[in-house]
Design an enzyme around this catalytic site. Structure first.
Site, PDB file in Angstrom:
ATOM      1  N   LEU A  40      -0.348  24.397  16.342  1.00  0.00           N
ATOM      2  CA  LEU A  40      -0.619  24.907  15.004  1.00  0.00           C
ATOM      3  C   LEU A  40      -0.862  26.408  14.988  1.00  0.00           C
ATOM      4  O   LEU A  40      -0.382  27.119  14.094  1.00  0.00           O
ATOM      5  CB  LEU A  40      -1.848  24.195  14.426  1.00  0.00           C
ATOM      6  CG  LEU A  40      -1.702  22.707  14.083  1.00  0.00           C
ATOM      7  CD1 LEU A  40      -3.080  22.083  13.869  1.00  0.00           C
ATOM      8  CD2 LEU A  40      -0.846  22.523  12.837  1.00  0.00           C
ATOM      9  N   LYS A  65       0.944  32.612  29.214  1.00  0.00           N
ATOM     10  CA  LYS A  65       1.481  31.776  28.143  1.00  0.00           C
ATOM     11  C   LYS A  65       1.425  32.516  26.809  1.00  0.00           C
ATOM     12  O   LYS A  65       2.291  32.353  25.954  1.00  0.00           O
ATOM     13  CB  LYS A  65       0.697  30.463  28.061  1.00  0.00           C
ATOM     14  CG  LYS A  65       0.932  29.537  29.249  1.00  0.00           C
ATOM     15  CD  LYS A  65       0.138  28.250  29.109  1.00  0.00           C
ATOM     16  CE  LYS A  65       0.398  27.316  30.292  1.00  0.00           C
ATOM     17  NZ  LYS A  65      -0.396  26.060  30.195  1.00  0.00           N
ATOM     18  N   ASP A  89     -11.458  32.503  26.203  1.00  0.00           N
ATOM     19  CA  ASP A  89     -11.694  31.186  26.787  1.00  0.00           C
ATOM     20  C   ASP A  89     -12.957  30.624  26.150  1.00  0.00           C
ATOM     21  O   ASP A  89     -14.075  31.062  26.457  1.00  0.00           O
ATOM     22  CB  ASP A  89     -11.860  31.303  28.302  1.00  0.00           C
ATOM     23  CG  ASP A  89     -12.047  29.958  28.982  1.00  0.00           C
ATOM     24  OD1 ASP A  89     -12.150  28.929  28.268  1.00  0.00           O
ATOM     25  OD2 ASP A  89     -12.110  29.921  30.224  1.00  0.00           O
ATOM     26  N   ASN A 115      -8.688  28.293  15.269  1.00  0.00           N
ATOM     27  CA  ASN A 115      -7.862  27.105  15.437  1.00  0.00           C
ATOM     28  C   ASN A 115      -8.063  26.422  16.782  1.00  0.00           C
ATOM     29  O   ASN A 115      -7.860  25.220  16.898  1.00  0.00           O
ATOM     30  CB  ASN A 115      -6.392  27.506  15.263  1.00  0.00           C
ATOM     31  CG  ASN A 115      -5.434  26.492  15.837  1.00  0.00           C
ATOM     32  OD1 ASN A 115      -5.211  25.438  15.274  1.00  0.00           O
ATOM     33  ND2 ASN A 115      -4.871  26.819  17.008  1.00  0.00           N
ATOM     34  N   SER A 168     -10.516  22.198  10.945  1.00  0.00           N
ATOM     35  CA  SER A 168     -11.176  20.914  11.165  1.00  0.00           C
ATOM     36  C   SER A 168     -10.115  19.820  11.142  1.00  0.00           C
ATOM     37  O   SER A 168      -8.981  20.030  11.564  1.00  0.00           O
ATOM     38  CB  SER A 168     -12.258  20.698  10.109  1.00  0.00           C
ATOM     39  OG  SER A 168     -13.012  19.558  10.423  1.00  0.00           O
ATOM     40  N   TYR A 203     -13.664  13.568  19.766  1.00  0.00           N
ATOM     41  CA  TYR A 203     -12.927  14.557  18.954  1.00  0.00           C
ATOM     42  C   TYR A 203     -13.313  14.446  17.476  1.00  0.00           C
ATOM     43  O   TYR A 203     -13.660  15.462  16.847  1.00  0.00           O
ATOM     44  CB  TYR A 203     -11.423  14.408  19.148  1.00  0.00           C
ATOM     45  CG  TYR A 203     -10.623  15.440  18.386  1.00  0.00           C
ATOM     46  CD1 TYR A 203     -10.638  16.781  18.777  1.00  0.00           C
ATOM     47  CD2 TYR A 203      -9.864  15.086  17.278  1.00  0.00           C
ATOM     48  CE1 TYR A 203      -9.919  17.742  18.067  1.00  0.00           C
ATOM     49  CE2 TYR A 203      -9.143  16.030  16.563  1.00  0.00           C
ATOM     50  CZ  TYR A 203      -9.168  17.361  16.975  1.00  0.00           C
ATOM     51  OH  TYR A 203      -8.460  18.307  16.268  1.00  0.00           O
ATOM     52  N   LYS A 207     -15.215  17.371  15.111  1.00  0.00           N
ATOM     53  CA  LYS A 207     -14.697  17.826  13.825  1.00  0.00           C
ATOM     54  C   LYS A 207     -15.724  17.591  12.708  1.00  0.00           C
ATOM     55  O   LYS A 207     -15.847  18.404  11.786  1.00  0.00           O
ATOM     56  CB  LYS A 207     -13.384  17.114  13.506  1.00  0.00           C
ATOM     57  CG  LYS A 207     -12.246  17.417  14.479  1.00  0.00           C
ATOM     58  CD  LYS A 207     -11.725  18.833  14.327  1.00  0.00           C
ATOM     59  CE  LYS A 207     -12.065  19.747  15.468  1.00  0.00           C
ATOM     60  NZ  LYS A 207     -11.437  21.092  15.325  1.00  0.00           N
TER      61      LYS A 207
END
Length: 327
Positions: A40, A65, A89, A115, A168, A203, A207
């Site tokens: 995303l 990367k 990080d 994000n 979120s 997870y 959130k």
């Protein structure tokens, strides 16, 4: 029953909601996107560059990367000299502090899009928390508060509210934070106890904590008219690297839930990054102001949010004494 209602709402959103391609210009603006070398964040950064942002900083843990992402983003947009790769990080508080100090030297910041996050079923400790809590919650708000003086400075300098966007998820509705009932009375301590950790729900829990914290912060210290506009956004269920641990099962889940591409999901992030004052303190979904879960909006949810914010505040003060004064 509540989970069935949640699933019905998710399927309705996935199958019947549209997310328009962003077309609002970001000309002259500087945007920061964390976790932007893939998924995303990568797609959101592409949109910002295509929409003529002057400077797009992609914050990545792996610089190699990040450089590859920069090349791809600028190549597709046919614009060079726009993207910068900075190291961040979120598993390291020192890295977050260093990034914030560097960002505070910028002459302009219009968007801080937080994000970056992880989803894991494996319990491990990073800094003083389980890894999901450190990355998705503590470091996310550590960065937000460290950057607040700069964002407020930008508001005064340009007479325009900069945007702080927390990414979120609708999965916050899958839990009501049962850790709040632990006899210890300490939610974070319970989350960091391996013997009590329900990692299959970790997870969604992280959130939910984001949602509760934003709502408590806004209610207590960031009322409408605050110089920085903050909102929290649900990108919808997307095909992303977050589900890499579940292997072949994810393809079945993707098909059943009509998973969005990360490009389509990223449109919601870009929309939240330019949404108007009515989005302040609000849950954004499908490029519109929406409402979080019924439990979040309940009196129990409100009280739990106050508890979580109080606990996180103590934790943040321990990491960076005086940080709450930034609000």
């Amino acid at each position: 029953m509540s989970q069935l209602l949640w699933l019905a709402a998710l399927l309705k959103s996935q199958y019947f909601s549209s997310v328009p391609v962003p077309n609002t210009s970001f000309e002259g603006q500087t945007t920061i996107v964390t976790g932007a070398n893939t998924g995303l964040g990568f797609e959101a950064a592409k949109h910002f560059v295509k929409l003529n942002a002057s400077r797009v900083i992609i914050a990545c843990r792996n610089l190699e990367k990040g450089e590859a992402a920069k090349k791809a983003i600028e190549g597709e947009a046919k614009r060079t000299g726009v993207v910068e790769v900075w190291q961040l990080d979120l598993s390291s508080y020192n890295s977050v502090k260093a990034f914030a100090a560097r960002a505070s030297t910028l002459d302009r910041i219009d968007v801080l899009l937080e994000n970056a996050g992880i989803s894991t079923s494996k319990f491990s400790i990073m800094e003083d928390n389980e890894s999901s809590i450190t990355v998705n919650v503590v470091s996310t708000f550590l960065l937000a508060l460290l950057m607040m003086p700069k964002l407020k400075e930008m508001s005064k300098k340009f007479n325009k509210q900069p945007h702080l966007v927390i990414v979120s998820s609708e999965v916050h509705g899958l839990t009501d934070l049962p850790e709040r009932k632990d006899p210890s009375g300490d939610i974070f301590a319970t989350l960091n106890d391996k013997s009590k950790a329900a990692m299959s729900a970790r997870y969604p829990t992280s959130k939910l904590l984001e949602v509760l914290i934003v709502r408590a912060m806004v209610e207590q210290q960031m009322q409408p008219g605050y110089p920085v506009l903050i909102n929290y956004v649900n990108p919808g269920f997307c095909r992303s690297e977050l589900m890499r641990e579940v292997g072949l099962l994810r393809q079945i889940v993707y098909l059943f839930l009509n998973a969005r591409s990360t490009e389509k999901g990223s449109r919601t992030l870009v929309h939240a990054s330019q949404a108007g004052p009515k989005s302040h303190g609000q849950y954004m979904s499908n490029c519109a102001v929406d409402v979080p879960s019924a439990w979040v909006r309940s009196e129990e949810g409100r009280k739990t949010g106050e508890r979580v914010w109080k606990e996180l505040s103590r934790k943040l003060e321990g990491i960076e004494p005086g940080i709450l004064a930034n609000l």
